[in-house]
Enzyme design. Structure first.
Site, short mmCIF file in Angstrom:
data_model
loop_
_atom_site.label_atom_id
_atom_site.label_comp_id
_atom_site.label_asym_id
_atom_site.label_seq_id
_atom_site.Cartn_x
_atom_site.Cartn_y
_atom_site.Cartn_z
N HIS A 23 0.84 -1.20 0.00
CA HIS A 23 0.00 0.00 0.00
C HIS A 23 0.88 1.25 0.00
O HIS A 23 0.60 2.21 -0.72
CB HIS A 23 -0.86 0.06 1.27
CG HIS A 23 -1.87 -1.04 1.42
ND1 HIS A 23 -2.02 -1.74 2.59
CD2 HIS A 23 -2.80 -1.54 0.56
CE1 HIS A 23 -3.00 -2.62 2.45
NE2 HIS A 23 -3.48 -2.53 1.23
N LYS A 47 -16.40 -8.78 6.90
CA LYS A 47 -15.62 -9.46 7.95
C LYS A 47 -15.21 -8.52 9.07
O LYS A 47 -15.10 -7.30 8.89
CB LYS A 47 -14.42 -10.20 7.35
CG LYS A 47 -13.45 -9.40 6.56
CD LYS A 47 -12.31 -10.29 6.06
CE LYS A 47 -11.31 -9.41 5.34
NZ LYS A 47 -10.47 -10.01 4.41
N ARG A 96 -2.05 -6.26 -8.07
CA ARG A 96 -0.99 -7.20 -7.73
C ARG A 96 -0.86 -8.31 -8.75
O ARG A 96 0.20 -8.57 -9.28
CB ARG A 96 -1.26 -7.85 -6.37
CG ARG A 96 -0.95 -6.98 -5.21
CD ARG A 96 -1.56 -7.53 -3.96
NE ARG A 96 -3.01 -7.40 -4.01
CZ ARG A 96 -3.80 -7.49 -2.97
NH1 ARG A 96 -3.29 -7.75 -1.78
NH2 ARG A 96 -5.09 -7.33 -3.08
P1 ADP Z 1 -5.75 -5.97 0.92
O1 ADP Z 1 -6.10 -6.82 -0.27
O2 ADP Z 1 -4.27 -5.90 1.16
O3 ADP Z 1 -6.55 -6.29 2.14
P2 ADP Z 1 -7.03 -3.30 0.57
O4 ADP Z 1 -8.50 -3.41 0.44
O5 ADP Z 1 -6.60 -2.57 1.77
O6 ADP Z 1 -6.18 -4.60 0.48
O7 ADP Z 1 -6.42 -2.70 -0.78
C1 ADP Z 1 -6.54 -1.39 -1.23
C2 ADP Z 1 -5.91 -1.24 -2.60
O8 ADP Z 1 -4.52 -1.55 -2.51
C3 ADP Z 1 -6.44 -2.15 -3.70
O9 ADP Z 1 -6.40 -1.43 -4.92
C4 ADP Z 1 -5.44 -3.28 -3.74
O10 ADP Z 1 -5.40 -3.90 -5.01
C5 ADP Z 1 -4.17 -2.49 -3.48
N1 ADP Z 1 -3.09 -3.34 -2.95
C6 ADP Z 1 -3.16 -4.22 -1.94
N2 ADP Z 1 -1.97 -4.83 -1.74
C7 ADP Z 1 -1.13 -4.31 -2.67
C8 ADP Z 1 0.25 -4.55 -3.00
N3 ADP Z 1 0.97 -5.47 -2.35
N4 ADP Z 1 0.80 -3.82 -3.99
C9 ADP Z 1 0.05 -2.93 -4.68
N5 ADP Z 1 -1.24 -2.66 -4.42
C10 ADP Z 1 -1.83 -3.35 -3.44
#
Ligand code: ADP
Length: 170
Positions: A23, A47, A96
């Site tokens: 992130h 969840k 990802r």
């Molecule tokens: P998670 O899947 O980690 O619980 P979130 O709902 O918090 O994720 O994700 C928010 C955004 O960040 C989404 O667009 C998700 O695709 C992106 N994201 C999550 N993990 C990564 C990563 N390792 N690298 C790049 N973007 C990511």
């Protein structure tokens, strides 16, 4: 072509439970692409979360404090409404894997049906972080695995503290 102020602001939404290096990489890169980046910390109605919404907002604020043009806000509304309220028309997302694609593609199409003026911009995850997910990190923390490569020290200590107080969280 002159860009309207609306195109200088982007919104990056997520659950951030917890925020991790993947992130943060998207946040850092997004902050270089746009004049202002608003990070929207949301809720997952399906969840129970590891950290409360207020905690997640505070933790994301803590780990992005050094990036001047990043602002962190909670939201519980429809993402497209939150984007408009932030004065933006651009949603930033991280991609990802191919499996992310399917989800993100339908989310982006749904959002543009809800509000055709909103565009989604995708950043490909950096290779080193492309395997990272909050779910995996919560599992590693619950099994007392090494967290240093996945999250900043502040997040690591908050997770350890939470698991000591509530060992059933995870
Ligand atoms: P998670 O899947 O980690 O619980 P979130 O709902 O918090 O994720 O994700 C928010 C955004 O960040 C989404 O667009 C998700 O695709 C992106 N994201 C999550 N993990 C990564 C990563 N390792 N690298 C790049 N973007 C990511």
């Amino acid at each position: 072509m002159a860009h309207s102020p609306l195109h200088r602001v982007a919104v990056y939404t997520g659950v951030f439970d917890p925020v991790h290096f993947g992130h943060l990489d998207v946040i850092q890169r997004g902050s270089r692409l746009f004049e202002r980046l608003v990070v929207g910390v949301g809720i997952n109605p399906d969840k129970k979360s590891f950290f409360t919404l207020d905690e997640r907002v505070q933790l994301v604020r803590d780990v992005t404090a050094s990036i001047a043009n990043v602002e962190v806000r909670p939201f519980a509304d429809l993402a497209v409404r939150f984007v408009r309220e932030a004065g933006a028309r651009i949603m930033l997302r991280g991609l990802r894997t191919l499996s992310d694609m399917e989800n993100e593609f339908s989310m982006s199409l749904t959002n543009s049906t809800l509000d055709p003026e909103i565009e989604t911009v995708f950043l490909m995850a950096s290779e080193v972080y492309s395997h990272l997910s909050s779910t995996l990190i919560r599992q590693i923390a619950a099994l007392h695995g090494e967290l240093d490569k996945f999250v900043p020290p502040k997040i690591k200590s908050a997770m350890i503290q939470r698991l000591q107080q509530h060992p059933d969280t995870g």
